[in-house]
Design a protein around this motif. Sequence first.
Motif, PDB file in Angstrom:
ATOM      1  N   ILE A  96      -3.894  19.309   0.550  1.00 40.90           N
ATOM      2  CA  ILE A  96      -4.326  18.263   1.477  1.00 40.90           C
ATOM      3  C   ILE A  96      -3.506  18.401   2.757  1.00 40.90           C
ATOM      4  N   LEU A  97      -4.188  18.595   3.871  1.00 38.51           N
ATOM      5  CA  LEU A  97      -3.524  18.770   5.165  1.00 38.51           C
ATOM      6  C   LEU A  97      -3.427  17.414   5.862  1.00 38.51           C
ATOM      7  N   LEU A  98      -2.204  17.004   6.176  1.00 38.07           N
ATOM      8  CA  LEU A  98      -1.958  15.717   6.819  1.00 38.07           C
ATOM      9  C   LEU A  98      -1.537  15.940   8.263  1.00 38.07           C
ATOM     10  N   ARG A  99      -1.985  15.039   9.138  1.00 36.61           N
ATOM     11  CA  ARG A  99      -1.602  15.088  10.548  1.00 36.61           C
ATOM     12  C   ARG A  99      -1.108  13.709  10.974  1.00 36.61           C
ATOM     13  N   GLY A 100      -0.128  13.716  11.873  1.00 35.82           N
ATOM     14  CA  GLY A 100       0.412  12.461  12.370  1.00 35.82           C
ATOM     15  C   GLY A 100       0.947  12.609  13.776  1.00 35.82           C
ATOM     16  N   GLY A 101       0.996  11.490  14.491  1.00 37.52           N
ATOM     17  CA  GLY A 101       1.481  11.522  15.855  1.00 37.52           C
ATOM     18  C   GLY A 101       2.961  11.809  15.966  1.00 37.52           C
ATOM     19  N   SER A 102       3.718  11.482  14.925  1.00 34.20           N
ATOM     20  CA  SER A 102       5.151  11.743  14.914  1.00 34.20           C
ATOM     21  C   SER A 102       5.574  12.039  13.482  1.00 34.20           C
ATOM     22  N   LYS A 103       6.818  12.446  13.332  1.00 35.50           N
ATOM     23  CA  LYS A 103       7.318  12.782  12.014  1.00 35.50           C
ATOM     24  C   LYS A 103       7.393  11.549  11.125  1.00 35.50           C
ATOM     25  N   ASP A 104       7.756  10.409  11.706  1.00 36.38           N
ATOM     26  CA  ASP A 104       7.827   9.182  10.919  1.00 36.38           C
ATOM     27  C   ASP A 104       6.453   8.764  10.421  1.00 36.38           C
ATOM     28  N   VAL A 105       5.445   8.856  11.294  1.00 40.98           N
ATOM     29  CA  VAL A 105       4.083   8.515  10.880  1.00 40.98           C
ATOM     30  C   VAL A 105       3.602   9.458   9.789  1.00 40.98           C
ATOM     31  N   LEU A 106       3.916  10.733   9.934  1.00 35.44           N
ATOM     32  CA  LEU A 106       3.497  11.719   8.945  1.00 35.44           C
ATOM     33  C   LEU A 106       4.167  11.463   7.590  1.00 35.44           C
ATOM     34  N   ALA A 149      -0.972   6.700  -3.844  1.00 39.54           N
ATOM     35  CA  ALA A 149      -2.370   6.596  -4.269  1.00 39.54           C
ATOM     36  C   ALA A 149      -2.705   7.603  -5.362  1.00 39.54           C
ATOM     37  N   MET A 150      -2.174   8.811  -5.243  1.00 40.81           N
ATOM     38  CA  MET A 150      -2.427   9.825  -6.265  1.00 40.81           C
ATOM     39  C   MET A 150      -1.762   9.462  -7.579  1.00 40.81           C
ATOM     40  N   GLN A 151      -0.586   8.852  -7.518  1.00 35.97           N
ATOM     41  CA  GLN A 151       0.079   8.424  -8.750  1.00 35.97           C
ATOM     42  C   GLN A 151      -0.701   7.303  -9.435  1.00 35.97           C
ATOM     43  N   VAL A 152      -1.284   6.394  -8.633  1.00 38.90           N
ATOM     44  CA  VAL A 152      -2.111   5.327  -9.208  1.00 38.90           C
ATOM     45  C   VAL A 152      -3.329   5.923  -9.895  1.00 38.90           C
ATOM     46  N   ALA A 153      -3.971   6.882  -9.230  1.00 34.93           N
ATOM     47  CA  ALA A 153      -5.130   7.540  -9.840  1.00 34.93           C
ATOM     48  C   ALA A 153      -4.732   8.270 -11.117  1.00 34.93           C
ATOM     49  N   ARG A 154      -3.567   8.901 -11.117  1.00 30.87           N
ATOM     50  CA  ARG A 154      -3.095   9.592 -12.317  1.00 30.87           C
ATOM     51  C   ARG A 154      -2.876   8.607 -13.465  1.00 30.87           C
ATOM     52  N   ASN A 155      -2.269   7.468 -13.170  1.00 28.41           N
ATOM     53  CA  ASN A 155      -2.020   6.480 -14.221  1.00 28.41           C
ATOM     54  C   ASN A 155      -3.320   5.969 -14.821  1.00 28.41           C
ATOM     55  N   VAL A 156      -4.329   5.772 -13.969  1.00 32.30           N
ATOM     56  CA  VAL A 156      -5.611   5.274 -14.473  1.00 32.30           C
ATOM     57  C   VAL A 156      -6.302   6.335 -15.327  1.00 32.30           C
ATOM     58  N   VAL A 157      -6.148   7.616 -14.964  1.00 34.60           N
ATOM     59  CA  VAL A 157      -6.760   8.684 -15.754  1.00 34.60           C
ATOM     60  C   VAL A 157      -6.127   8.755 -17.140  1.00 34.60           C
ATOM     61  N   PHE A 158      -4.797   8.673 -17.203  1.00 32.39           N
ATOM     62  CA  PHE A 158      -4.111   8.759 -18.482  1.00 32.39           C
ATOM     63  C   PHE A 158      -4.248   7.472 -19.292  1.00 32.39           C
ATOM     64  N   GLU A 159      -4.316   6.336 -18.621  1.00 27.64           N
ATOM     65  CA  GLU A 159      -4.466   5.043 -19.295  1.00 27.64           C
ATOM     66  C   GLU A 159      -5.591   4.292 -18.599  1.00 27.64           C
ATOM     67  N   PRO A 160      -6.850   4.527 -18.994  1.00 25.10           N
ATOM     68  CA  PRO A 160      -8.005   3.949 -18.263  1.00 25.10           C
ATOM     69  C   PRO A 160      -8.189   2.462 -18.517  1.00 25.10           C
ATOM     70  N   LYS A 161      -7.192   1.689 -18.130  1.00 27.12           N
ATOM     71  CA  LYS A 161      -7.260   0.238 -18.253  1.00 27.12           C
ATOM     72  C   LYS A 161      -6.766  -0.382 -16.952  1.00 27.12           C
ATOM     73  N   LEU A 162      -7.407  -1.469 -16.527  1.00 32.30           N
ATOM     74  CA  LEU A 162      -7.045  -2.157 -15.292  1.00 32.30           C
ATOM     75  C   LEU A 162      -6.823  -3.623 -15.563  1.00 32.30           C
ATOM     76  N   LEU A 163      -5.967  -4.225 -14.756  1.00 35.67           N
ATOM     77  CA  LEU A 163      -5.692  -5.658 -14.819  1.00 35.67           C
ATOM     78  C   LEU A 163      -5.911  -6.263 -13.441  1.00 35.67           C
ATOM     79  N   PRO A 164      -6.350  -7.516 -13.371  1.00 36.74           N
ATOM     80  CA  PRO A 164      -6.562  -8.136 -12.056  1.00 36.74           C
ATOM     81  C   PRO A 164      -5.257  -8.281 -11.292  1.00 36.74           C
ATOM     82  N   GLY A 165      -5.326  -8.035  -9.995  1.00 36.84           N
ATOM     83  CA  GLY A 165      -4.142  -8.139  -9.152  1.00 36.84           C
ATOM     84  C   GLY A 165      -4.018  -9.516  -8.531  1.00 36.84           C
ATOM     85  N   VAL A 178       2.385   8.503   5.998  1.00 42.31           N
ATOM     86  CA  VAL A 178       1.084   8.888   5.447  1.00 42.31           C
ATOM     87  C   VAL A 178       1.263   9.665   4.144  1.00 42.31           C
ATOM     88  N   GLU A 179       2.235  10.551   4.118  1.00 39.82           N
ATOM     89  CA  GLU A 179       2.483  11.325   2.903  1.00 39.82           C
ATOM     90  C   GLU A 179       2.919  10.420   1.755  1.00 39.82           C
TER      91      GLU A 179
END
Length: 233
Positions: free
Chosen positions: A75-85, A95-111, A88-89
Amino acid sequence: AQHYFVRAGITAFRRLRKSDNNRVARACGATIVSRVDEIQESDVGTGCGLFEVRKIGDEYFTFIEQCRDPKACTILLRGGSKDVLNEVERNLRDAMQVARNVVFEPKLLPGGGATEMAVASALRAEAETVDGRHQGPFRAVAQAFEVIPRTLCENCGASSIRMITQLRAKHAVGEGGESAELFANSTWGIDGHTGRVADMAELGVWEPYAVKVQTIKTALEAASMLLRIDDIV
């Protein structure tokens, strides 16, 4: 050696990191070999559809695209500055860790603090079935769970006392009755944008089950550890 490769229409990479080498092999379907004389035809990866070298800014990047059944990607990321980049990273990694957790444990709870308030209501209902001072731990833990929705209210600038009272009343429907009635409004929580009580199922606000359970376990273990200091408990 690179000169002869170029004349033969072959691109060779020099000083390729081991991690990048593994990703290229997984994307193209190749097998990494240590010796040239050990290469077999089945080791050659032929899954790459398009190979290009593009210049982005002041650096050149190699793009391996249109691969057949790739097992790795970048995944190629772009940002206006190093802090913004970096921000974003970090968000993408979360977000990827959340998706991984849902894949391994496909259960959700209301937030929105809905899960914490539902657990607090259940603990208060259970406290009514216990006599004497043994009700204290149930009520103390229930009060601690309400910190999450109360903090959400404070962050939104809403009146935490009024909103928590409304949310507590919403979850108290059927309290002391059947479990199905007790958790009839278990998806109601605090809307993070308006600071009002809302149904998280309608808003689509969900949290991974694995993360929520681990958070509760860690909190209870930390509280127990503090209480056991100097053998007080």
